[in-house]
Motif scaffolding. Structure first.
Motif, mmCIF file in Angstrom:
data_model
loop_
_atom_site.group_PDB
_atom_site.id
_atom_site.type_symbol
_atom_site.label_atom_id
_atom_site.label_comp_id
_atom_site.label_asym_id
_atom_site.label_seq_id
_atom_site.Cartn_x
_atom_site.Cartn_y
_atom_site.Cartn_z
ATOM 1 N N LYS A 296 -17.592 -1.992 21.706
ATOM 2 C CA LYS A 296 -16.560 -2.932 21.256
ATOM 3 C C LYS A 296 -17.108 -4.349 21.321
ATOM 4 O O LYS A 296 -18.163 -4.592 21.913
ATOM 5 N N LYS A 297 -16.372 -5.267 20.728
ATOM 6 C CA LYS A 297 -16.793 -6.668 20.736
ATOM 7 C C LYS A 297 -16.790 -7.167 22.175
ATOM 8 O O LYS A 297 -15.809 -7.032 22.895
ATOM 9 N N LEU A 298 -17.918 -7.741 22.568
ATOM 10 C CA LEU A 298 -18.068 -8.261 23.927
ATOM 11 C C LEU A 298 -17.639 -9.715 23.979
ATOM 12 O O LEU A 298 -17.544 -10.386 22.943
ATOM 13 N N GLY A 299 -17.419 -10.216 25.180
ATOM 14 C CA GLY A 299 -17.072 -11.615 25.351
ATOM 15 C C GLY A 299 -18.169 -12.522 24.797
ATOM 16 O O GLY A 299 -19.328 -12.114 24.656
ATOM 17 N N GLU B 150 -23.906 -3.763 14.925
ATOM 18 C CA GLU B 150 -22.770 -4.018 14.037
ATOM 19 C C GLU B 150 -21.688 -4.868 14.690
ATOM 20 O O GLU B 150 -21.159 -5.784 14.075
ATOM 21 N N VAL B 151 -21.341 -4.550 15.908
ATOM 22 C CA VAL B 151 -20.179 -5.170 16.539
ATOM 23 C C VAL B 151 -20.525 -6.466 17.278
ATOM 24 O O VAL B 151 -19.702 -7.375 17.346
ATOM 25 N N ASN B 152 -21.751 -6.568 17.802
ATOM 26 C CA ASN B 152 -22.082 -7.723 18.639
ATOM 27 C C ASN B 152 -23.200 -8.598 18.091
ATOM 28 O O ASN B 152 -23.640 -9.527 18.755
ATOM 29 N N GLY B 153 -23.664 -8.311 16.897
ATOM 30 C CA GLY B 153 -24.585 -9.210 16.211
ATOM 31 C C GLY B 153 -25.986 -9.309 16.775
ATOM 32 O O GLY B 153 -26.664 -10.310 16.561
ATOM 33 N N VAL B 154 -26.439 -8.280 17.471
ATOM 34 C CA VAL B 154 -27.813 -8.293 17.968
ATOM 35 C C VAL B 154 -28.740 -7.944 16.805
ATOM 36 O O VAL B 154 -28.458 -7.029 16.030
ATOM 37 N N ALA B 155 -29.823 -8.681 16.674
ATOM 38 C CA ALA B 155 -30.779 -8.429 15.606
ATOM 39 C C ALA B 155 -31.369 -7.019 15.770
ATOM 40 O O ALA B 155 -31.824 -6.666 16.857
#
Length: 170
Positions: free
Chosen positions: A130-133, A159-164
């Motif tokens: 899920k989306k993290l803080g 996808e959810v947290n934008g990590v490359a």
């Protein structure tokens, strides 16, 4: 006379290693065991920071060799962050490995105090689906490597947290 090799300095920063049984604790103990084995062949200093374990948190029969230091904080977050900051400035580790995604919020501190350190973060599973803080997600993006236990978890983190994707590994 062989010149003495520079010791590789590792900070292993975890939520818990010994206090409670569980999957994350098992992974943390395995990481510690692997570092102990690796240290037999490679000169290294390792500092272990455990948020939830006791200061004298090593169980009977567990001894750390020279070059390994234990720091337990008995759930005292501020105390751990202050100690980590002091040690980062003084020791200048080569690698800081956060063994839980919730500790990734400290990646900014590493970038400030030990600029050359490589940062790794373990993402165990459901907590990263899920989306993290904002601070945790930012820490993940600062990390040089984020390790996921499965391809599914890797995809979710991207996808959810934008990590490359190139910083992710399974």
């Amino acid at each position: 006379n062989k010149p003495e090799r520079t010791k590789f300095r590792v900070f292993l920063v975890g939520t818990e290693f010994f206090r409670e049984p569980g999957g994350i604790q098992y992974v943390n103990r395995e990481l510690l065991r692997m570092l102990l084995e690796f240290a037999r062949e490679t000169p290294m200093d390792v500092e272990i920071f455990s948020l939830n374990d006791f200061p004298a948190g090593l169980p009977a029969g567990v001894e750390l060799p020279a070059g390994f230091q234990w720091h337990g904080f008995d759930r005292r977050r501020v105390r751990m962050v202050l100690k980590l900051e002091r040690r980062l400035w003084r020791a200048q580790p080569h690698l800081v490995l956060f063994t839980h995604v919730h500790l990734a919020a400290l990646a900014g501190l590493v970038r400030l105090a030990a600029r050359r350190a490589r940062i790794g973060v373990l993402g165990h599973g459901v907590e990263v689906w899920k989306k993290l803080g904002v601070q945790i997600a930012y820490g993940l993006r600062l990390a040089d490597a984020v390790v996921a236990p499965s391809e599914f978890t890797r995809t979710k983190i991207v996808e959810v947290n934008g990590v490359a994707p190139e910083r992710m590994t399974v």
